[in-house]
Every structure is written in structure tokens, then in C-alpha cells.
Design a protein around this motif. Structure first.
Motif, PDB file in Angstrom:
ATOM      1  N   TYR A 123      52.800  53.946  -3.170  1.00  0.00           N
ATOM      2  CA  TYR A 123      53.144  53.097  -2.061  1.00  0.00           C
ATOM      3  C   TYR A 123      53.850  51.869  -2.608  1.00  0.00           C
ATOM      4  CZ  TYR A 123      49.430  55.663   0.256  1.00  0.00           C
ATOM      5  OH  TYR A 123      48.679  56.859   0.781  1.00  0.00           O
ATOM      6  N   VAL A 124      54.334  51.608  -3.499  1.00  0.00           N
ATOM      7  CA  VAL A 124      54.813  50.536  -4.355  1.00  0.00           C
ATOM      8  C   VAL A 124      56.240  50.880  -4.405  1.00  0.00           C
ATOM      9  CG1 VAL A 124      55.015  49.088  -6.316  1.00  0.00           C
ATOM     10  CG2 VAL A 124      52.739  50.057  -5.508  1.00  0.00           C
ATOM     11  N   ASP A 125      57.207  49.960  -3.893  1.00  0.00           N
ATOM     12  CA  ASP A 125      58.595  50.261  -4.114  1.00  0.00           C
ATOM     13  C   ASP A 125      59.119  49.571  -5.222  1.00  0.00           C
ATOM     14  OD1 ASP A 125      59.137  47.453  -3.758  1.00  0.00           O
ATOM     15  OD2 ASP A 125      59.624  47.721  -1.374  1.00  0.00           O
ATOM     16  N   PRO A 126      60.370  49.994  -5.737  1.00  0.00           N
ATOM     17  CA  PRO A 126      60.870  49.579  -6.974  1.00  0.00           C
ATOM     18  C   PRO A 126      60.805  47.814  -7.137  1.00  0.00           C
ATOM     19  CG  PRO A 126      62.309  51.151  -6.151  1.00  0.00           C
ATOM     20  CD  PRO A 126      61.292  50.875  -4.863  1.00  0.00           C
ATOM     21  N   ALA A 127      61.102  47.259  -6.096  1.00  0.00           N
ATOM     22  CA  ALA A 127      60.643  45.678  -5.981  1.00  0.00           C
ATOM     23  C   ALA A 127      59.609  45.079  -6.596  1.00  0.00           C
ATOM     24  CB  ALA A 127      61.424  45.176  -4.839  1.00  0.00           C
ATOM     25  N   GLY A 128      58.634  46.354  -6.209  1.00  0.00           N
ATOM     26  CA  GLY A 128      56.904  45.791  -6.617  1.00  0.00           C
ATOM     27  C   GLY A 128      56.166  45.443  -5.361  1.00  0.00           C
ATOM     28  N   ALA A 130      53.917  46.522  -2.233  1.00  0.00           N
ATOM     29  CA  ALA A 130      53.085  47.644  -1.835  1.00  0.00           C
ATOM     30  C   ALA A 130      53.107  47.578  -0.212  1.00  0.00           C
ATOM     31  CB  ALA A 130      51.569  47.131  -2.085  1.00  0.00           C
ATOM     32  N   HIS A 131      53.475  48.919   0.100  1.00  0.00           N
ATOM     33  CA  HIS A 131      53.524  49.313   1.575  1.00  0.00           C
ATOM     34  C   HIS A 131      52.071  49.869   2.001  1.00  0.00           C
ATOM     35  CE1 HIS A 131      58.009  48.816   1.718  1.00  0.00           C
ATOM     36  NE2 HIS A 131      57.913  48.669   0.482  1.00  0.00           N
ATOM     37  N   THR A 132      51.598  49.322   3.104  1.00  0.00           N
ATOM     38  CA  THR A 132      50.153  49.830   3.441  1.00  0.00           C
ATOM     39  C   THR A 132      50.325  51.236   3.693  1.00  0.00           C
ATOM     40  OG1 THR A 132      49.965  47.531   4.220  1.00  0.00           O
ATOM     41  CG2 THR A 132      48.395  49.298   4.958  1.00  0.00           C
ATOM     42  N   PHE A 133      51.207  51.882   4.458  1.00  0.00           N
ATOM     43  CA  PHE A 133      51.374  53.152   4.755  1.00  0.00           C
ATOM     44  C   PHE A 133      52.735  53.694   4.275  1.00  0.00           C
ATOM     45  CE2 PHE A 133      47.984  51.823   7.613  1.00  0.00           C
ATOM     46  CZ  PHE A 133      46.909  52.757   7.486  1.00  0.00           C
ATOM     47  N   ASP A 134      52.936  54.874   4.151  1.00  0.00           N
ATOM     48  CA  ASP A 134      54.221  55.376   3.818  1.00  0.00           C
ATOM     49  C   ASP A 134      54.703  56.518   4.658  1.00  0.00           C
ATOM     50  OD1 ASP A 134      52.598  57.478   3.031  1.00  0.00           O
ATOM     51  OD2 ASP A 134      53.158  57.445   0.927  1.00  0.00           O
ATOM     52  N   GLU A 135      53.938  56.675   5.846  1.00  0.00           N
ATOM     53  CA  GLU A 135      54.541  57.687   6.940  1.00  0.00           C
ATOM     54  C   GLU A 135      55.181  56.812   8.198  1.00  0.00           C
ATOM     55  OE1 GLU A 135      51.551  60.583   7.729  1.00  0.00           O
ATOM     56  OE2 GLU A 135      50.383  59.551   6.585  1.00  0.00           O
ATOM     57  N   PRO A 136      56.482  57.428   8.504  1.00  0.00           N
ATOM     58  CA  PRO A 136      57.174  56.680   9.497  1.00  0.00           C
ATOM     59  C   PRO A 136      56.415  56.571  10.766  1.00  0.00           C
ATOM     60  CG  PRO A 136      58.657  58.074   8.444  1.00  0.00           C
ATOM     61  CD  PRO A 136      57.271  58.498   7.837  1.00  0.00           C
ATOM     62  N   ARG A 137      55.353  57.460  10.905  1.00  0.00           N
ATOM     63  CA  ARG A 137      54.693  57.408  12.466  1.00  0.00           C
ATOM     64  C   ARG A 137      53.610  56.073  12.449  1.00  0.00           C
ATOM     65  NH1 ARG A 137      49.412  59.558  11.940  1.00  0.00           N
ATOM     66  NH2 ARG A 137      48.520  60.129   9.872  1.00  0.00           N
ATOM     67  N   PHE A 138      53.665  55.258  11.398  1.00  0.00           N
ATOM     68  CA  PHE A 138      52.769  54.005  11.215  1.00  0.00           C
ATOM     69  C   PHE A 138      53.613  52.737  11.632  1.00  0.00           C
ATOM     70  CE2 PHE A 138      50.158  56.844   8.831  1.00  0.00           C
ATOM     71  CZ  PHE A 138      48.781  56.639   9.785  1.00  0.00           C
ATOM     72  N   GLY A 139      55.175  53.031  11.714  1.00  0.00           N
ATOM     73  CA  GLY A 139      55.873  51.774  12.324  1.00  0.00           C
ATOM     74  C   GLY A 139      55.759  50.623  11.347  1.00  0.00           C
ATOM     75  N   ASP A 140      55.711  49.708  11.768  1.00  0.00           N
ATOM     76  CA  ASP A 140      55.482  48.271  11.051  1.00  0.00           C
ATOM     77  C   ASP A 140      54.539  48.424  10.201  1.00  0.00           C
ATOM     78  OD1 ASP A 140      57.762  47.458  12.319  1.00  0.00           O
ATOM     79  OD2 ASP A 140      56.852  45.945  13.615  1.00  0.00           O
ATOM     80  N   TRP A 141      53.431  48.924  10.246  1.00  0.00           N
ATOM     81  CA  TRP A 141      52.407  49.364   9.334  1.00  0.00           C
ATOM     82  C   TRP A 141      52.998  49.689   7.739  1.00  0.00           C
ATOM     83  CZ3 TRP A 141      47.311  51.551  12.254  1.00  0.00           C
ATOM     84  CH2 TRP A 141      47.334  50.644  13.168  1.00  0.00           C
ATOM     85  N   CYS A 142      54.070  50.246   7.876  1.00  0.00           N
ATOM     86  CA  CYS A 142      54.614  50.947   6.573  1.00  0.00           C
ATOM     87  C   CYS A 142      55.452  49.563   5.915  1.00  0.00           C
ATOM     88  CB  CYS A 142      55.669  51.748   6.897  1.00  0.00           C
ATOM     89  SG  CYS A 142      55.142  53.277   7.404  1.00  0.00           S
ATOM     90  N   GLY A 143      55.250  48.528   6.550  1.00  0.00           N
ATOM     91  CA  GLY A 143      56.158  47.315   5.658  1.00  0.00           C
ATOM     92  C   GLY A 143      55.525  47.076   4.415  1.00  0.00           C
ATOM     93  N   ALA A 144      56.225  46.096   3.718  1.00  0.00           N
ATOM     94  CA  ALA A 144      55.448  45.568   2.503  1.00  0.00           C
ATOM     95  C   ALA A 144      54.589  44.231   2.835  1.00  0.00           C
ATOM     96  CB  ALA A 144      56.729  45.149   1.619  1.00  0.00           C
ATOM     97  N   HIS A 145      53.483  44.461   2.246  1.00  0.00           N
ATOM     98  CA  HIS A 145      52.524  43.258   2.703  1.00  0.00           C
ATOM     99  C   HIS A 145      51.957  42.868   1.338  1.00  0.00           C
ATOM    100  CE1 HIS A 145      52.569  46.300   6.240  1.00  0.00           C
ATOM    101  NE2 HIS A 145      53.139  44.981   6.595  1.00  0.00           N
TER     102      HIS A 145
END
Length: 312
Positions: A123-128, A130-145
Motif C-alpha cells: 500500500y506504500v508508494d515509492p514516495a513513502g 500510504a494509500h488506504t486502498f489499492d483497488e480502483p473500485r474504491f476511487g478517492d479512497w485509494c489516495g495517499a492519506h
């Protein structure tokens, strides 16, 4: 606050945390879970159980409490999925629930926590971030928070990850002040940012200045138990800085407590998913029934009490 008054406050905090820990342990369901929040997908099981159990681990162990933590650990290990853990067993897995579970496992089942590190890192991208979800169906919930990045950093550190793994998450947290997404209050992001940075090498001076400004602006203001607990967590992480303010928050928590704990005051939001997501859940804020609030307040008081001078 110093001298006899400080000593009484510390003694009251120690007595209360023991009493509340026992009361919360007895609220655990027979299957090892605690359940919180009445949302459309049902009550939370995995997420809130990991949160509550980790907080209770701050209290002095008793036979009742040890049994409760063992049961919670067994329940969480029994519902692990390849993508980690979720709000409950019927919802998608997410970084926050997975991070809270790793935090608990690091105290109760270290080998299992280490084995689950790659699950959280997905769930952690190269910039460090963390993305709450990693499935596109969750929309903005996949953002970095940032609210989730901080807990992920704590969990990875607790699981024994090396500094090279932690460094990108630290950098992401230092780069910008947290913006509320999952929580109505900014206190959540500020508190866990402070705790995470303090526990992984220290709070940089630039972040400390931001935290000072925010904490001092809140000082003396009436707030929910949830907010007082979060501010006390932040202050405990930078102790002995602002010791008087920390004691004030501790006093506010003690004044609002009973031996059964505190009333619910968590301020969980359910933001719109957007970007093709289709959730129509009420945004909130949603309140817990008191178990998660009480567990967090217990942990905050325990951490504050642990940092007091021995004479207090």
C-alpha cells in the motif's frame, strides 16, 4: 502543575487506566473481536479490534487483560487475507486496518508481524505515502492519506523494518502537514504524525515548530475526549516539552472518566469515493459506542504517565 498536585494526578491516571483496561477487556465478544460503529457494511471487527487491543497493551497486564489480548491476536490471525486486513471480514482490505493489526502483532506475535510486512508495503508508494486502498473500485479512497501513512510507519517500525524501509515514509510525513480525510478532527493526523516521527528517529525541528503552533493553539480549549487523548499522545511523544499543557489534557481526561471508560467521541468520516466509486454511505462524523475512545484515552494516559519524572 508540579509537586503534590502532579503526584496525585499521576496516581489517579495509573489507577484509572488499570480500571478501564479491565472494563474494556470484559466487553470483548466471545470470538475475540470487539465491534464498533453501526455502518451499512456492518460493524467493524478487524480494524477496531487491532486498535483496541494495541491500546490495551499499554496497561499493566492482568490475567483478564492477557487473555483478552491473546483472544484478539488469535481472532485477527484467523481472518488474515492475502491483501491484509479490513474494516471487517466482509469489506476490502486496507492499509489502515492492516497497519493497526501489525502494531498489535508486533507486541503479541512478532514472527507473524514480520511475515506480514510485505502485505502492508504493497500500500506504500515509492514516495513513502500510504494509500488506504489499492483497488480502483474504491476511487478517492485509494489516495495517499497522511493519517494512514503515520500508522503504517509505526507498524513497520514495530515489526522490525530497517531504517531504509522507514525513510521514505518519514520523508512523506515531514514534507507536509496532515490534511484530515478519514477523521473530522485534524488532531488525529497531527498526533500520529508526532508519535510516528518521534518513534523512528525524532521529530525534525520544522515539524516540531508546526506541532508547537497547533498544540498551543488548542491548549485551554474544551474538546472531545477523542481530541484530548490525541493531543496528549502528541505531547507525550515530545515530552518533556509543554509538560504543563500535557498535564492539563490528562486532567481533562480524568475529569470526564468513569471506571468503565469514556463515552464515544471518535469522529470517523466516510468520504465520497469519487472517480467511479459508488459508495452512498452517510459521511458522518460517525461515533463509536465508547470502546475505541476509551482505549485511545487509556493509551494516551499510560504514555503520558510513563514519561513523568519518577518523583511525580
Amino acid at each position: 502543575m508540579s509537586g503534590p498536585a502532579s503526584g496525585r494526578l499521576a496516581a489517579d491516571a495509573a489507577e484509572l487506566t488499570a480500571c478501564v483496561a479491565d472494563a474494556l477487556a470484559r466487553r470483548q465478544h466471545g470470538d475475540g473481536f470487539w465491534r464498533e460503529f453501526a455502518l451499512q457494511p456492518g460493524a467493524s471487527e478487524c480494524w477496531c479490534t487491532a486498535w483496541i487491543a494495541w491500546c490495551l497493551a499499554h496497561a499493566s497486564p492482568t490475567p483478564v487483560l492477557r487473555h483478552a489480548l491473546q483472544q484478539a491476536t488469535r481472532a485477527l490471525l484467523g481472518c488474515a487475507r492475502p491483501q491484509g486486513w479490513g474494516y471487517n471480514r466482509g469489506t476490502g482490505c486496507d492499509a489502515d486496518s492492516t497497519a493497526w493489526t501489525l502494531l498489535l502483532l508486533a507486541t503479541a506475535a512478532p514472527a507473524q508481524a514480520r511475515a506480514a510486512v510485505p502485505v502492508l508495503l504493497r500500500y506504500v508508494d515509492p514516495a513513502g505515502d500510504a494509500h488506504t486502498f489499492d483497488e480502483p473500485r474504491f476511487g478517492d479512497w485509494c489516495g495517499a492519506h497522511a493519517e494512514v501513512t503515520a500508522v503504517a510507519l509505526l507498524a513497520l517500525r514495530a515489526a522490525g523494518c530497517p531504517p531504509s524501509t522507514l525513510a521514505p515514509l518519514r520523508a512523506a510525513l515531514c514534507a507536509r502537514a496532515p490534511v484530515p480525510f478519514w477523521w473530522e478532527t485534524p488532531a488525529y493526523g497531527h498526533a500520529w504524525r508526532a508519535v510516528a516521527l518521534a518513534g523512528t528517529g525524532g521529530v525534525p525541528s520544522t515539524v516540531l515548530e508546526e506541532l508547537d503552533t497547533w498544540l498551543l493553539a488548542q491548549g485551554g480549549q474544551d474538546a472531545s475526549v477523542f481530541d484530548h487523548a490525541l493531543q496528549l499522545l502528541a505531547l507525550a511523544s515530545i515530552a518533556p516539552r509543554h509538560a504543563e499543557l500535557a498535564a492539563w489534557h490528562a486532567h481533562r481526561l480524568l475529569a470526564a472518566a468513569t471506571c468503565a471508560g469514556w463515552p464515544g467521541s471518535c469522529s470517523l468520516l466516510v468520504p465520497p469515493q469519487g472517480q467511479g466509486g459508488n459508495n452512498d454511505l452517510p459521511r458522518g462524523p460517525h461515533r463509536d459506542d465508547g470502546t475505541m475512545t476509551s482505549a485511545l484515552a487509556l493509551a494516551a494516559l499510560a504514555r503520558w504517565h510513563r514519561n513523568l519524572p519518577a518523583a511525580a
